[in-house]
Design a protein around this motif. Structure first.
Motif, PDB file in Angstrom:
ATOM      1  N   ALA A   1       0.826  -1.204   0.000  1.00 47.83           N
ATOM      2  CA  ALA A   1       0.000   0.000   0.000  1.00 47.83           C
ATOM      3  C   ALA A   1       0.864   1.260   0.000  1.00 47.83           C
ATOM      4  N   THR A   2       0.333   2.319  -0.636  1.00 48.75           N
ATOM      5  CA  THR A   2       1.007   3.614  -0.699  1.00 48.75           C
ATOM      6  C   THR A   2      -0.025   4.703  -0.435  1.00 48.75           C
ATOM      7  N   ILE A   3       0.368   5.740   0.294  1.00 48.30           N
ATOM      8  CA  ILE A   3      -0.522   6.882   0.544  1.00 48.30           C
ATOM      9  C   ILE A   3       0.069   8.086  -0.169  1.00 48.30           C
ATOM     10  N   TYR A   4      -0.750   8.688  -1.045  1.00 50.44           N
ATOM     11  CA  TYR A   4      -0.325   9.845  -1.825  1.00 50.44           C
ATOM     12  C   TYR A   4      -1.008  11.114  -1.323  1.00 50.44           C
ATOM     13  N   THR A   5      -0.258  12.213  -1.309  1.00 53.46           N
ATOM     14  CA  THR A   5      -0.817  13.533  -1.040  1.00 53.46           C
ATOM     15  C   THR A   5      -0.488  14.444  -2.217  1.00 53.46           C
ATOM     16  N   LEU A   6      -1.060  15.627  -2.204  1.00 55.10           N
ATOM     17  CA  LEU A   6      -0.950  16.553  -3.322  1.00 55.10           C
ATOM     18  C   LEU A   6       0.307  17.403  -3.227  1.00 55.10           C
ATOM     19  N   SER A   7       0.944  17.601  -4.354  1.00 54.46           N
ATOM     20  CA  SER A   7       2.060  18.545  -4.422  1.00 54.46           C
ATOM     21  C   SER A   7       2.216  18.992  -5.862  1.00 54.46           C
ATOM     22  N   ASP A   8       2.826  20.189  -6.052  1.00 49.10           N
ATOM     23  CA  ASP A   8       3.007  20.681  -7.406  1.00 49.10           C
ATOM     24  C   ASP A   8       4.174  19.994  -8.097  1.00 49.10           C
ATOM     25  N   LYS A   9       5.038  19.341  -7.332  1.00 49.29           N
ATOM     26  CA  LYS A   9       6.173  18.618  -7.884  1.00 49.29           C
ATOM     27  C   LYS A   9       6.155  17.202  -7.316  1.00 49.29           C
ATOM     28  N   ALA A  10       6.194  16.223  -8.196  1.00 47.11           N
ATOM     29  CA  ALA A  10       6.122  14.830  -7.747  1.00 47.11           C
ATOM     30  C   ALA A  10       7.337  14.466  -6.914  1.00 47.11           C
ATOM     31  N   SER A  11       7.105  13.623  -5.914  1.00 46.83           N
ATOM     32  CA  SER A  11       8.193  13.203  -5.029  1.00 46.83           C
ATOM     33  C   SER A  11       9.188  12.295  -5.736  1.00 46.83           C
ATOM     34  N   ASP A  12       8.761  11.636  -6.813  1.00 48.03           N
ATOM     35  CA  ASP A  12       9.652  10.740  -7.554  1.00 48.03           C
ATOM     36  C   ASP A  12       9.018  10.455  -8.913  1.00 48.03           C
ATOM     37  N   ALA A  13       9.778   9.821  -9.777  1.00 52.45           N
ATOM     38  CA  ALA A  13       9.313   9.557 -11.143  1.00 52.45           C
ATOM     39  C   ALA A  13       8.106   8.635 -11.166  1.00 52.45           C
TER      40      ALA A  13
ATOM     41  N   SER B   1       3.999  11.887  -3.165  1.00 50.08           N
ATOM     42  CA  SER B   1       3.150  13.031  -3.522  1.00 50.08           C
ATOM     43  C   SER B   1       3.300  13.353  -4.998  1.00 50.08           C
ATOM     44  N   ALA B   2       2.239  13.930  -5.565  1.00 49.97           N
ATOM     45  CA  ALA B   2       2.236  14.356  -6.968  1.00 49.97           C
ATOM     46  C   ALA B   2       0.971  15.186  -7.196  1.00 49.97           C
ATOM     47  N   GLY B   3       0.791  15.653  -8.433  1.00 48.89           N
ATOM     48  CA  GLY B   3      -0.334  16.541  -8.742  1.00 48.89           C
ATOM     49  C   GLY B   3      -1.592  15.811  -9.146  1.00 48.89           C
ATOM     50  N   PHE B   4      -2.213  15.092  -8.221  1.00 47.81           N
ATOM     51  CA  PHE B   4      -3.454  14.365  -8.503  1.00 47.81           C
ATOM     52  C   PHE B   4      -4.643  15.336  -8.523  1.00 47.81           C
ATOM     53  N   LYS B   5      -5.394  15.351  -9.620  1.00 56.26           N
ATOM     54  CA  LYS B   5      -6.541  16.258  -9.730  1.00 56.26           C
ATOM     55  C   LYS B   5      -7.603  15.965  -8.671  1.00 56.26           C
ATOM     56  N   VAL B   6      -7.756  14.698  -8.313  1.00 60.65           N
ATOM     57  CA  VAL B   6      -8.819  14.323  -7.380  1.00 60.65           C
ATOM     58  C   VAL B   6      -8.533  14.820  -5.965  1.00 60.65           C
ATOM     59  N   LEU B   7      -7.315  15.278  -5.693  1.00 56.98           N
ATOM     60  CA  LEU B   7      -6.945  15.754  -4.352  1.00 56.98           C
ATOM     61  C   LEU B   7      -6.910  17.272  -4.257  1.00 56.98           C
ATOM     62  N   THR B   8      -7.482  17.980  -5.230  1.00 65.64           N
ATOM     63  CA  THR B   8      -7.291  19.431  -5.308  1.00 65.64           C
ATOM     64  C   THR B   8      -8.348  20.268  -4.588  1.00 65.64           C
ATOM     65  N   ALA B   9      -9.180  19.665  -3.742  1.00 63.77           N
ATOM     66  CA  ALA B   9     -10.096  20.496  -2.947  1.00 63.77           C
ATOM     67  C   ALA B   9      -9.260  21.414  -2.066  1.00 63.77           C
ATOM     68  N   PRO B  10      -9.406  22.738  -2.190  1.00 59.81           N
ATOM     69  CA  PRO B  10      -8.497  23.647  -1.485  1.00 59.81           C
ATOM     70  C   PRO B  10      -8.708  23.701   0.020  1.00 59.81           C
ATOM     71  N   ASP B  11      -9.869  23.243   0.482  1.00 62.30           N
ATOM     72  CA  ASP B  11     -10.211  23.395   1.892  1.00 62.30           C
ATOM     73  C   ASP B  11     -10.499  22.072   2.587  1.00 62.30           C
ATOM     74  N   ILE B  12     -10.144  20.935   1.954  1.00 66.27           N
ATOM     75  CA  ILE B  12     -10.428  19.619   2.538  1.00 66.27           C
ATOM     76  C   ILE B  12      -9.147  18.793   2.553  1.00 66.27           C
ATOM     77  N   PRO B  13      -8.660  18.365   3.707  1.00 63.74           N
ATOM     78  CA  PRO B  13      -7.521  17.438   3.741  1.00 63.74           C
ATOM     79  C   PRO B  13      -7.852  16.190   2.931  1.00 63.74           C
ATOM     80  N   SER B  14      -6.970  15.829   1.995  1.00 66.47           N
ATOM     81  CA  SER B  14      -7.267  14.764   1.050  1.00 66.47           C
ATOM     82  C   SER B  14      -6.056  13.861   0.847  1.00 66.47           C
ATOM     83  N   VAL B  15      -6.309  12.558   0.765  1.00 66.69           N
ATOM     84  CA  VAL B  15      -5.252  11.597   0.455  1.00 66.69           C
ATOM     85  C   VAL B  15      -5.777  10.597  -0.559  1.00 66.69           C
TER      86      VAL B  15
END
Length: 457
Positions: free
Chosen positions: A308-320, A387-401
Motif C-alpha cells: 500500500a502507498t498513501i499519496y498527497t498533493l504537491s506541485d512537484k512529484a516526489s519521484d518519477a 506526492s504528486a499533482g493528482f486532480k482528485v486531491l485538489t479540494a483547497p479546503d479539505i484534507p485529502s489523500v
C-alpha cells in the motif's frame, strides 16, 4: 353372427370412432382458437376445473423491453481507413446512437443506450489502423459509451446499424478515414455548437449532494476510484480495480458510520463513472472534513513491487513513479470521453496558492497517521508516502489523500485485496487513523485559536 352382421357392427364401430375423433379434433381446434386469443379469466361463479385438465395460463405481465447486449467487437482496415464492428443482441432496429469527436487527445465517442458488454476484458486493448485502443462501459444511468483512442485526426465517414440476418447478429459499424487536424477541429467545434443550440449543455456526471441526516458529525468522503467505462487497472487474472476499490470503500464507509463519531458518504456506490472534478465538488458540497480516494495501481514491469502507498498533493512529484501514476490517474476523464476543454485549467494554479498551505499540512498529517496504522494491518510499499499533482486531491479546503491499496500486478497483493479478512483488517486500520487525525485536529485547535486571538491589555 352372420358375416353381414359383423360387417354392420364393424362399420358402426368405425362410425362411432370417427365421431369421437371429430369431437376430439373439434375440441382441440376450439382450444387452439382460445389460446390464440390469449388467456381468458374464468367467471367468478365457474366450477373448479377437473384435476386432470391443465392449469389456466397466468395473466401476462406488463411487457419488459429486452436488454441490449454486445457480445464482441473488432477492428478492420489500415492507416487510411479503419472500421469498428460491434455485435449486438436485442431490439436494435430502433436503437438511437450518437457519434462525435473530441480533440487533445484525438478520440471518437459513441453514445448508446444502456448495454450489457459481455466481452472479454482484453477486448479493445490492441488497436489497428487509425485506432490505438478502445474501451466501453456505463457512463451514466441508462447510457453506455464506447471511446476510441486515435493515432491521429480522423473523419467519421459512416456509422450505421445492420439488422440480424440468419445466424449473424445485428451490428453497429463505424467507418473512420484519415484527415487533417484542421478538419478534425472544425468538426469537433461544429458538433459542440450544434449540441449547445439543440439543447442545453448536459453537465458531466457527478454525484448528488446527499442529505445531512446526522448533523454535527464530521463528514468523511470515501471515493472509490474509476467506475463505469473507466475500469482502472486490471490484474493478469482479470480482477478490475474499479470493483476491488468499490468493495473496500463500502466496507470502510460502513465501519466509519458504525463508530457514530463521523458520517461517511461514498462518491459512488455502484459501477458508475464520476468525473474527477465531480468527485471534488461532491466533497465540497457535502462540507467534508476529510477526503479519502481509494485506488489500486499496476505496473508493466513490477519486479516484485507491492504494498500500500498513501499519496498527497504537491506541485512537484516526489519521484518519477509518483509522476507517472498521477499522470495516469489524471487521464480518467479523457478515458471516459469527457470534453477536457470544459475542465478547469492548470492544477498548479491551485497548488501554489498560499491559502492552501494549512490544508496541505493537514493532508500530510493524516497520511502519516494512516501509514502508522496501516503498517500493522497490511503490507506497505517500501516508500509508503509519496506526492504528486493528482486532480482528485485538489479540494483547497479539505484534507485529502489517495490510498493505493496495492498493486494488481502483484499476485500477492491481488490475493490480499480480494480477501474479506484483509479488507476487514485494512478498513479497521483506516478507521483508527481517522480517529487519530481528528484527535490531533481537536488538540491543535485551542493552540491555533490562542495564537490568532488579540493580546489582552
Amino acid at each position: 353372427m352372420t358375416q353381414s352382421g359383423c360387417d354392420k357392427e364393424i362399420n358402426g364401430a368405425m362410425r362411432l370412432a370417427a365421431i369421437a375423433m371429430a369431437l376430439v379434433l373439434g375440441a382441440g381446434l376450439f382450444q387452439a382458437a382460445l389460446a390464440a386469443q390469449g388467456p381468458v379469466a374464468p367467471p367468478a361463479t365457474a366450477a373448479p376445473a377437473p384435476t386432470t385438465a391443465p392449469a389456466p395460463a397466468p395473466a401476462p405481465a406488463a411487457p419488459v423491453p429486452a436488454a441490449l447486449s454486445a457480445s464482441d467487437a473488432r477492428l478492420a482496415g489500415d492507416e487510411k481507413r479503419t472500421r469498428l464492428i460491434i455485435d449486438l443482441h436485442g431490439p436494435v432496429s430502433d436503437m438511437n446512437f450518437r457519434v462525435f469527436v473530441l480533440p487533445d487527445p484525438y478520440r471518437v465517442v459513441v453514445d448508446l443506450p444502456q448495454i450489457e458488454f459481455a466481452m472479454s476484458p482484453e477486448t479493445g486493448k490492441r488497436g489497428r489502423g487509425l485506432v490505438s485502443a478502445y474501451r466501453f462501459g456505463l457512463i451514466a444511468p441508462g447510457k453506455s459509451r464506447v471511446v476510441l483512442d486515435l493515432t491521429g485526426p480522423v473523419a467519421v465517414d459512416k456509422s450505421f446499424l445492420l439488422d440480424a440476418v440468419e445466424d449473424q447478429p445485428a451490428r453497429l459499424v463505424i467507418d473512420l478515414v484519415k484527415t487533417e487536424r484542421a478538419a478534425f477541429l472544425r468538426t469537433a467545434a461544429a458538433q459542440k455548437s450544434a449540441d449547445m443550440s439543440a439543447q442545453p449543455q448536459v453537465p458531466q456526471p457527478s454525484p448528488p449532494l446527499l442529505p445531512e441526516t446526522q448533523s454535527g458529525l464530521p463528514v468523511v468522503v470515501v471515493d472509490p476510484g474509476h467506475g463505469g467505462i473507466d475500469m482502472g487497472a486490471t490484474s493478469k487474472s482479470g480482477e478490475q480495480e474499479k470493483t476491488i476499490v468499490l468493495e473496500f470503500a463500502k466496507k470502510l464507509a460502513d465501519k466509519i458510520n458504525g463508530t457514530g463519531r463521523y458520517r461517511a458518504v461514498l462518491t459512488r456506490d455502484s459501477d458508475t463513472f464520476i468525473t474527477l472534478s465531480g468527485r471534488v465538488q461532491f466533497a465540497r458540497a457535502n462540507k467534508a472534513s476529510l477526503f479519502i480516494s481509494v485506488h489500486a495501481d499496476t505496473l508493466h514491469d513490477p519486479f516484485g513491487v507491492r504494498g500500500a502507498t498513501i499519496y498527497t498533493l504537491s506541485d512537484k512529484a516526489s519521484d518519477a513513479e509518483s509522476a507517472r501514476y498521477a499522470e495516469q490517474e489524471n487521464k480518467a476523464d479523457a478515458i471516459a470521453g469527457v470534453d477536457l476543454a470544459a475542465e478547469p485549467g492548470d492544477v498548479a494554479d491551485i497548488l501554489i496558492d498560499l491559502t492552501r498551505r494549512e490544508t496541505k499540512s493537514f493532508s500530510n498529517g493524516f497520511a502519516k497517521v494512516l501509514i502508522d496504522q496501516f503498517q500493522a494491518a497490511a503490507t506497505l510499499n517500501k516508500n509508503p508516502h509519496r506526492s504528486a499533482g493528482f486532480k482528485v486531491l485538489t479540494a483547497p479546503d479539505i484534507p485529502s489523500v489517495l490510498l493505493e491499496l496495492g498493486y494488481l500486478s502483484s499476485r500477492d497483493d491481488v490475493k490480499l485485496l480480494t480477501s474479506d479478512d484483509w479488507r476487514n483488517r485494512a478498513s479497521d486500520a483506516v478507521v483508527v487513523a481517522i480517529d487519530g487525525f481528528f484527535q490531533q485536529r481537536r488538540a491543535n485547535q485551542p493552540a491555533a485559536a490562542s495564537a490568532t486571538a488579540p493580546a489582552t491589555p
